[in-house]
Structures are given as structure tokens and as C-alpha cells.
Design a protein around this motif. Structure first.
Motif, PDB file in Angstrom:
ATOM      1  N   TYR A  75       0.823  -1.208   0.000  1.00 50.08           N
ATOM      2  CA  TYR A  75       0.000   0.000   0.000  1.00 50.08           C
ATOM      3  C   TYR A  75       0.857   1.257   0.000  1.00 50.08           C
ATOM      4  CZ  TYR A  75      -3.585   3.354   1.451  1.00 50.08           C
ATOM      5  OH  TYR A  75      -4.442   4.420   1.510  1.00 50.08           O
ATOM      6  N   HIS A  76       0.524   2.172  -0.906  1.00 50.79           N
ATOM      7  CA  HIS A  76       1.183   3.477  -0.964  1.00 50.79           C
ATOM      8  C   HIS A  76       0.122   4.547  -0.717  1.00 50.79           C
ATOM      9  CE1 HIS A  76       4.917   1.715  -2.407  1.00 50.79           C
ATOM     10  NE2 HIS A  76       4.174   0.960  -3.199  1.00 50.79           N
ATOM     11  N   PHE A  77       0.320   5.315   0.338  1.00 53.10           N
ATOM     12  CA  PHE A  77      -0.748   6.223   0.782  1.00 53.10           C
ATOM     13  C   PHE A  77      -1.109   7.247  -0.277  1.00 53.10           C
ATOM     14  CE2 PHE A  77       2.607   9.226   1.678  1.00 53.10           C
ATOM     15  CZ  PHE A  77       1.990  10.477   1.666  1.00 53.10           C
ATOM     16  N   GLU A  78      -0.150   7.610  -1.143  1.00 57.55           N
ATOM     17  CA  GLU A  78      -0.436   8.613  -2.174  1.00 57.55           C
ATOM     18  C   GLU A  78      -1.535   8.145  -3.129  1.00 57.55           C
ATOM     19  OE1 GLU A  78       2.569   7.171  -1.555  1.00 57.55           O
ATOM     20  OE2 GLU A  78       4.206   8.508  -2.181  1.00 57.55           O
ATOM     21  N   ASP A  79      -1.680   6.796  -3.259  1.00 60.53           N
ATOM     22  CA  ASP A  79      -2.707   6.257  -4.153  1.00 60.53           C
ATOM     23  C   ASP A  79      -4.110   6.420  -3.579  1.00 60.53           C
ATOM     24  OD1 ASP A  79      -0.655   5.455  -5.818  1.00 60.53           O
ATOM     25  OD2 ASP A  79      -0.652   3.377  -5.094  1.00 60.53           O
ATOM     26  N   ILE A 119      -1.774   3.742  12.283  1.00 63.45           N
ATOM     27  CA  ILE A 119      -1.347   3.476  10.910  1.00 63.45           C
ATOM     28  C   ILE A 119      -0.089   2.624  10.881  1.00 63.45           C
ATOM     29  CG2 ILE A 119      -0.403   4.566   8.824  1.00 63.45           C
ATOM     30  CD1 ILE A 119      -2.339   6.881   9.267  1.00 63.45           C
ATOM     31  N   CYS A 120      -0.115   1.596  10.032  1.00 62.50           N
ATOM     32  CA  CYS A 120       1.032   0.727   9.809  1.00 62.50           C
ATOM     33  C   CYS A 120       1.680   1.108   8.482  1.00 62.50           C
ATOM     34  CB  CYS A 120       0.591  -0.733   9.790  1.00 62.50           C
ATOM     35  SG  CYS A 120       1.932  -1.913   9.518  1.00 62.50           S
ATOM     36  N   VAL A 121       2.930   1.544   8.502  1.00 62.20           N
ATOM     37  CA  VAL A 121       3.577   2.030   7.288  1.00 62.20           C
ATOM     38  C   VAL A 121       4.127   0.872   6.463  1.00 62.20           C
ATOM     39  CG1 VAL A 121       4.151   4.233   8.380  1.00 62.20           C
ATOM     40  CG2 VAL A 121       5.860   2.395   8.350  1.00 62.20           C
ATOM     41  N   ASN A 122       4.376   1.143   5.209  1.00 67.12           N
ATOM     42  CA  ASN A 122       4.836   0.169   4.224  1.00 67.12           C
ATOM     43  C   ASN A 122       6.348  -0.010   4.326  1.00 67.12           C
ATOM     44  OD1 ASN A 122       5.666  -1.170   1.885  1.00 67.12           O
ATOM     45  ND2 ASN A 122       4.248  -0.084   0.542  1.00 67.12           N
ATOM     46  N   MET A 123       6.783  -1.139   4.892  1.00 69.33           N
ATOM     47  CA  MET A 123       8.211  -1.458   4.934  1.00 69.33           C
ATOM     48  C   MET A 123       8.554  -2.605   3.990  1.00 69.33           C
ATOM     49  SD  MET A 123       9.432  -0.923   8.889  1.00 69.33           S
ATOM     50  CE  MET A 123      11.165  -1.120   8.465  1.00 69.33           C
ATOM     51  N   GLY A 124       7.650  -2.874   3.039  1.00 66.31           N
ATOM     52  CA  GLY A 124       7.914  -3.876   2.017  1.00 66.31           C
ATOM     53  C   GLY A 124       8.388  -3.228   0.737  1.00 66.31           C
ATOM     54  N   THR A 125       7.462  -2.530   0.052  1.00 63.13           N
ATOM     55  CA  THR A 125       7.799  -1.803  -1.169  1.00 63.13           C
ATOM     56  C   THR A 125       7.955  -0.310  -0.916  1.00 63.13           C
ATOM     57  OG1 THR A 125       5.451  -1.544  -1.729  1.00 63.13           O
ATOM     58  CG2 THR A 125       6.578  -3.490  -2.585  1.00 63.13           C
ATOM     59  N   GLY A 126       7.751   0.114   0.343  1.00 61.26           N
ATOM     60  CA  GLY A 126       7.829   1.527   0.677  1.00 61.26           C
ATOM     61  C   GLY A 126       9.219   1.951   1.125  1.00 61.26           C
ATOM     62  N   THR A 127       9.364   3.256   1.362  1.00 67.18           N
ATOM     63  CA  THR A 127      10.640   3.842   1.777  1.00 67.18           C
ATOM     64  C   THR A 127      10.456   4.660   3.043  1.00 67.18           C
ATOM     65  OG1 THR A 127      10.301   5.884   0.511  1.00 67.18           O
ATOM     66  CG2 THR A 127      11.356   4.025  -0.648  1.00 67.18           C
ATOM     67  N   ALA A 128      11.580   4.983   3.669  1.00 67.72           N
ATOM     68  CA  ALA A 128      11.543   5.849   4.846  1.00 67.72           C
ATOM     69  C   ALA A 128      10.997   7.224   4.476  1.00 67.72           C
ATOM     70  CB  ALA A 128      12.941   5.966   5.448  1.00 67.72           C
ATOM     71  N   GLU A 129      11.321   7.689   3.286  1.00 67.93           N
ATOM     72  CA  GLU A 129      10.807   8.992   2.849  1.00 67.93           C
ATOM     73  C   GLU A 129       9.287   8.962   2.715  1.00 67.93           C
ATOM     74  OE1 GLU A 129      11.421  12.301  -0.729  1.00 67.93           O
ATOM     75  OE2 GLU A 129      12.112  10.239  -1.014  1.00 67.93           O
ATOM     76  N   GLU A 130       8.754   7.875   2.152  1.00 70.64           N
ATOM     77  CA  GLU A 130       7.308   7.755   2.020  1.00 70.64           C
ATOM     78  C   GLU A 130       6.634   7.751   3.389  1.00 70.64           C
ATOM     79  OE1 GLU A 130       3.985   4.852  -0.106  1.00 70.64           O
ATOM     80  OE2 GLU A 130       5.940   4.031   0.438  1.00 70.64           O
ATOM     81  N   ALA A 131       7.208   7.028   4.350  1.00 75.34           N
ATOM     82  CA  ALA A 131       6.642   6.998   5.699  1.00 75.34           C
ATOM     83  C   ALA A 131       6.682   8.380   6.334  1.00 75.34           C
ATOM     84  CB  ALA A 131       7.418   5.992   6.558  1.00 75.34           C
TER      85      ALA A 131
END
Length: 495
Positions: A75-79, A119-131
Motif C-alpha cells: 500500500y502506498h498512501f499517495e494512491d 497506521i502501519c507504514v509500508n516497509m515492504g515496497t515503501g521507503t523511509a521517505e514515504e513513511a
């Protein structure tokens, strides 16, 4: 006769409101067709099912975990922000998933039920910047890039999301983002924590512990996480689906065994979770000594429920035995309230659910597990205290003696009131109980009763109120008779 003695002078800790949490993710019909169902005439102006909102309020849901679960690393929150017509789909487990219920909708829905967003952040396909950007979008003030996007999307005031999890089940090889060693997770999680705290230094962080600290391959995972991330950590998490994994798994045997044998086996293995709390408590104590501090670090059981019936769409029916297992979860939370400070039943609607909806229609019912949580609200904000249970036992398959009566208690000194929670696991027999309060005399006893003599009893669309809560009253003698397969939450007023 069984004897139960509550000692209000032996304090465990405060019963934290955050143990009354729940969990939603884009899995099967939990969110779409459950929480969010614009096609139903039972939905409000925002597309949220009104019965789900009202039942969530009745359950006293204090916090809601989102967006996953195993969905989180996709999941990418921007979507999920901005004009719904322009939001892309997310591919998860082979099918495109809608993003019409995104961050802004989630926050709005949490506000409607009176719950803290978690909220659980994306540490699979996500980045620290996205979080970091996600924290800024939720909590930033005007003048920063992502806060201005939130404002442009119609929310001028910060959401002030306090609770954030750094990944989901990272210690488990089935998870996208899996790290083979705790050191691999530590390196990645530290970067995420630093970035997220830069966006908002006041947030509370939940780090991934060993998926389950017993029967799991990573020796000392939790100690390594607690030690290396000590300056950032507020909670370390654990997941437990009774009947699904490890020593307690009955996925391949429950149908052959039948409901009675399954009931006693799973009731026994609730002790495994209590052992896990004891182990993690000592890990926290050890690391506090190492750092020469006494920092408060909570244990977050942010996914739990019975789960051994594996239906294709995760629409798991809960019978009365399953409901009493959830009562045992809450007894464990109360008995370990010094560290059991955040919990999330999984999940809210249609998926291993507390409640069930007819997607697009008007059908709705609550499962028994939801009524059990509602009953335990009587303990909320009370002081958990020690209980001595001298009740009957049965022979377990792993634990040699298992209590037939499962108990916990809390106390309000100002109102001189004890809340005593008792589960009678016996599927056949009534049990007479003599209740005593150390150095006190009982004035009155009242409360609530939940249960059914038929172990396979459950709620359905055809019979939505088969399992329900009943009022219970007795004299002030302290002697009561418990029905088979029952939960009592008793309010005991002292003289």
C-alpha cells in the motif's frame, strides 16, 4: 464449591483503554462492502455503513489499525488521497484493489466511531521517505508540501495521528519486506523511525517483535530490537491467532475432533499467549536494566482472534466457544495490564469478523466476539488487581492443569467497586463459586452474562441475536452459580 478471592491491594496496573482496539484492511469484504459500502441504503453520506459505526461505538473501539496486515507492504498512501476518480488501483494477491477508502476517509471514519487512528507504514515496497511524508500529510501544519496536500484535499487541521507501526510481521518469511535477522530489521527500522520522528517527534512507534516469541525461529529477536531501538521504541508487537499456528494449531484437526475437544484444546492453549507476555515482560525488564532506565514499553497485540476455520473469503463464523476464547484474551490483557497496553482484534467486518454485513444490501449482525469486548468495557480505566482462583481444573495435553474457570479483576477505589470477570469453560456443568474480597465485605453483586449451552451456537443473518448479553443480579452473599459455557462480568459493590 469453587473459591475465588480478589485482593484489591495487590495492584497489577491500569487497564488501558487502548486494549479495546480493532483492525481493518483491504482484504476480502472488510473495508469495501463492510466499513465502506456506498451501494447500501444503510450507508451514510460518506458511504460508511451506519450499523457498523453504531456497533463499533457499542464495542468501545478505542483505536483502529490500518491499512494492514499483509496488505500494508503493498500500500502506498499517495494512491488513496485526492479525487477518487483519479486514484489508481493497488494490485494485491492477484486482483486490483480500490483506493476509494484512503487516509482521509479512514480518519473521518475513526472520528465517527470515536477511535484513535493507528497506521502501519509500508516497509515492504515503501521507503523511509514515504513513511515520513505520510506522517507529514497527517500531522503537519500549513506550509509544508504534504500538509498542504491534505489541506487542498479538504482537511485544514492536522489529524494528529499518534500511533504508527513500523511494518507488519517483518520477522515472518511469508511477509513482503521480511528480514532474516533482527539486525536487518533494526537497520531499516532506525531509518524509518528517524525520518518519521523528523516529521513529528511526538508520535508513538510500534516496532515488529518476533511474530510470536514462542515457537519462532529467531532467538532473542525481541531483546535485540528492544536494545538497538531503545531510544525510539514505545511498543513492541506480537500477533496471535489461537488455533492457527504453532503448538495450538487445529487447522487440520478441528473437524475430525469435533467442537468439544477443540474447545478444551484451544482453551488450554490460551496459556501459551500468557507465557509469551511473561517472556516479553522480562525481556523489557532486562533491557531497561541494561540501559539503566525504567522506560515504559508496552506490548502491542495488534492482531488477534480465534482463526482455525479457513474459509475462502475469510468469513469465519464464531461459535460460543470462540467467543469465550476472546474473553480469555481479555482476561490475559487485564491480568497483564502493566505491559498489555495496546490490542487490536482482527478484523472488524466480514473478515475474521466481529460483525457481518450483506454487502450492497441491508443485512447485518454482530458475532459473539463483539459482545464479549463490549462486556469487558466495565474494566476500562480501572486498576487491575490480583485474583486467586481456586476453581476446578482439567488435564491438558501440554499444560498439566488447566483452569475450568478463567478469571481477572479490576478495582475502582473511589467508588469501592470491584469488576470480576469469570469464564466457565465447562461445556456441561454449572459451577458454584464463593467470591471473597480480601479485608472487605460485599454489599451487592450485579452484572452481565453471555453464553449458550450449545457449543456450536452462533449468530447468523437468520438468527442474529442467538448470542447476546443478558443482565445478571444476585444477593450480596458472594455465592453465585455459573452456567456452562458462559462469561460473567460482575460489578461487586463493597460495604
Amino acid at each position: 464449591m469453587n473459591r475465588i478471592i480478589v485482593n484489591p491491594k495487590r495492584v497489577v496496573g491500569k487497564v488501558n483503554p487502548l486494549i479495546f482496539g480493532n483492525f481493518i484492511e483491504n482484504l476480502d469484504r472488510c473495508i469495501y462492502g463492510g466499513v465502506y459500502d456506498p451501494d447500501s441504503r444503510n450507508s451514510d453520506e460518506d458511504g460508511f455503513r451506519k450499523e457498523v459505526i453504531e456497533a463499533s461505538k457499542s464495542m468501545g473501539i478505542s483505536n483502529v489499525r490500518f491499512p494492514g496486515g499483509c496488505y500494508a507492504p503493498f500500500y502506498h498512501f499517495e494512491d488513496g488521497i485526492g479525487d477518487k476518480a483519479n486514484r489508481p488501483l493497488t494490485r494485491y494477491k492477484g486482483y486490483p484493489a480500490s483506493n476509494h477508502f484512503g487516509t482521509d476517509e479512514f480518519i473521518k471514519w475513526c472520528n465517527k466511531i470515536g477511535a484513535e487512528p493507528f497506521i502501519c507504514v509500508n516497509m515492504g515496497t515503501g521507503t523511509a521517505e514515504e513513511a515520513m511524508n505520510w506522517v507529514e500529510y497527517c500531522n503537519g501544519k500549513a506550509g509544508s508540501r504534504w500538509a498542504d496536500k491534505r489541506i487542498a484535499n479538504g482537511s485544514p487541521e492536522p489529524y494528529n495521528v499518534k500511533y504508527w507501526a513500523l511494518g507488519n510481521e517483518i520477522s515472518a518469511p511469508w511477509e513482503l519486506g521480511y528480514t532474516e535477522t533482527p539486525q536487518d530489521y533494526i537497520k531499516k527500522a532506525r531509518e524509518f523511525a528517524m525520518a518519521m520522528k523528523f516529521a513529528d517527534p511526538t508520535i508513538k512507534l510500534v516496532f515488529c517483535g518476533a511474530h510470536f516469541p514462542i515457537d519462532f525461529p529467531h532467538d532473542n529477536w525481541n531483546r535485540d530490537i528492544l536494545d538497538a531501538l531503545y531510544d525510539y521504541i514505545d511498543y513492541i508487537n506480537i500477533h496471535d491467532y489461537i488455533g492457527n499456528d504453532y503448538k495450538d494449531s487445529v487447522r487440520d484437526t478441528w473437524q475430525e475432533w469435533g467442537p468439544v475437544k477443540t474447545h478444551y484444546f484451544l482453551s488450554e492453549f490460551m496459556t501459551l499467549l500468557e507465557d509469551a507476555y511473561r517472556i516479553m515482560r522480562e525481556d523489557i525488564r532486562l533491557i531497561n536494566h541494561k540501559h539503566n532506565k525504567f522506560k515504559t514499553i508496552g506490548i502491542a497485540l495488534d492482531e488477534y482472534n480465534p482463526w482455525y476455520r479457513h474459509e475462502a473469503d475469510h468469513m469465519v463464523p464464531f461459535n460460543v466457544s470462540d467467543s469465550l476464547l476472546v474473553g480469555s484474551y481479555f482476561n490475559i490483557f487485564v491480568r497483564n495490564s502493566d505491559v498489555a497496553t495496546l490490542s487490536n482484534m482482527a478484523q472488524l467486518v466480514n473478515t475474521i469478523p466481529a460483525m457481518v454485513t450483506e454487502s450492497g444490501g441491508t443485512g447485518f449482525y454482530r458475532q459473539g466476539v463483539s459482545y464479549v469486548q463490549e462486556m469487558f468495557l466495565a474494566n476500562r480505566d480501572m486498576t487491575a488487581v490480583d485474583v486467586w482462583n481456586g476453581g476446578s481444573t482439567y488435564q491438558g495435553s501440554y499444560y498439566k492443569e488447566v483452569q475450568l474457570l478463567d478469571t481477572s479483576a479490576s478495582y475502582d477505589e473511589n467508588n469501592r467497586t470491584v469488576i470480576l470477570n469469570i469464564i466457565n469453560r465447562d461445556h456441561e456443568n454449572h459451577h458454584t463459586v464463593d467470591i471473597g474480597i480480601t479485608d472487605e465485605q460485599i454489599d451487592t453483586i450485579s452484572g452481565q452474562l453471555f453464553g449458550d449451552r450449545e457449543i456450536e451456537a452462533m449468530n447468523t443473518f437468520a438468527e442474529p441475536a442467538r448470542l447476546r448479553v443478558k443482565d445478571f443480579e444476585t444477593t450480596g452473599s458472594g455465592v453465585i452459580e455459573l452456567e456452562p459455557l458462559s462469561l460473567y462480568v460482575l460489578k461487586i459493590r463493597l460495604k
